[in-house]
Design an enzyme around this catalytic site. Structure first.
Site, mmCIF file in Angstrom:
data_model
loop_
_atom_site.group_PDB
_atom_site.id
_atom_site.type_symbol
_atom_site.label_atom_id
_atom_site.label_comp_id
_atom_site.label_asym_id
_atom_site.label_seq_id
_atom_site.Cartn_x
_atom_site.Cartn_y
_atom_site.Cartn_z
ATOM 1 N N HIS A 1 0.779 -1.158 0.020
ATOM 2 C CA HIS A 1 -0.254 0.034 -0.198
ATOM 3 C C HIS A 1 1.129 1.059 0.131
ATOM 4 C CE1 HIS A 1 -3.035 -2.949 2.381
ATOM 5 N NE2 HIS A 1 -3.890 -2.238 1.441
ATOM 6 N N LYS B 1 -16.865 -8.795 6.500
ATOM 7 C CA LYS B 1 -15.666 -9.814 8.276
ATOM 8 C C LYS B 1 -15.513 -8.530 9.342
ATOM 9 C CE LYS B 1 -13.024 -11.640 5.743
ATOM 10 N NZ LYS B 1 -12.228 -12.205 5.151
ATOM 11 N N ARG C 1 -2.257 -5.750 -8.772
ATOM 12 C CA ARG C 1 -0.725 -6.865 -8.769
ATOM 13 C C ARG C 1 -0.395 -7.696 -9.066
ATOM 14 N NH1 ARG C 1 -2.977 -7.963 -2.590
ATOM 15 N NH2 ARG C 1 -4.072 -8.648 -4.008
#
Ligand code: PNS
Length: 160
Positions: A19, A43, A92
């Protein structure tokens, strides 16, 4: 003079060096970069939204054009509220592409004036994710070098 503001949204549970690599790249391209932490995750997060934002603030101090904020609800609503022009996301690997493509096109449908800009983090971080960092830390493995030292400490105190 036109100044370009980008929003870099995410869960950041916790912030990783991947990040940070993307924040450094975004801060070079955009006049202002707002790192926007999603408050309510599907979650239960390991770190509260306040903790996630506080860690981000600490590790982004060196960039004067980077700000950390919290958001909830639709990302495009937040982008409009902040008068931003772009959403920054990191890609990525090919496996990220499908989800990112879906989100970018949905966000464009909801707000055609906002552009999603993708950047690639350094390849040494291509396998890194908050999820894998949490898992390794919770199982007692070393995460040195994968997250900032402050996050190593916070993870240690969280899981022990
Ligand atoms: O770090 P993440 O978990 O990959 O970030 C995902 C995030 C926060 C960018 C995404 O879940 C999001 O934008 N949530 C806000 C709700 C929203 O706008 N959903 C529709 C997007 S298509």
């Amino acid at each position: 003079m036109k100044s370009t503001v980008a929003i870099y949204p995410g869960s950041f549970d916790p912030v990783t060096n991947g990040h940070l690599d993307l924040i450094a790249r975004g801060a070079r391209i955009f006049d202002r970069l707002v790192v926007a932490v999603l408050q309510n995750l599907d979650k239960a997060p390991l770190f509260s939204a306040a903790e996630r934002a506080e860690m981000l603030r600490e590790v982004t101090r060196e960039w004067s054009n980077v700000e950390v904020d919290l958001f909830d609800g639709l990302l495009v609503d937040y982008v409009r509220r902040r008068n931003a022009h772009a959403i920054l996301r990191g890609i990525r690997a090919i496996s990220d592409y499908e989800y990112e493509f879906q989100m970018a096109l949905m966000n464009r449908r909801l707000e055609p004036n906002v552009e999603t800009v993708f950047m690639m983090p350094a390849e040494k971080y291509s396998y890194l994710s908050s999820r894998i960092v949490r898992e390794v830390a919770q199982l007692g493995g070393s995460i040195e070098g994968l997250v900032p030292p402050l996050v190593v400490e916070r993870l240690k105190s969280k899981v022990h």
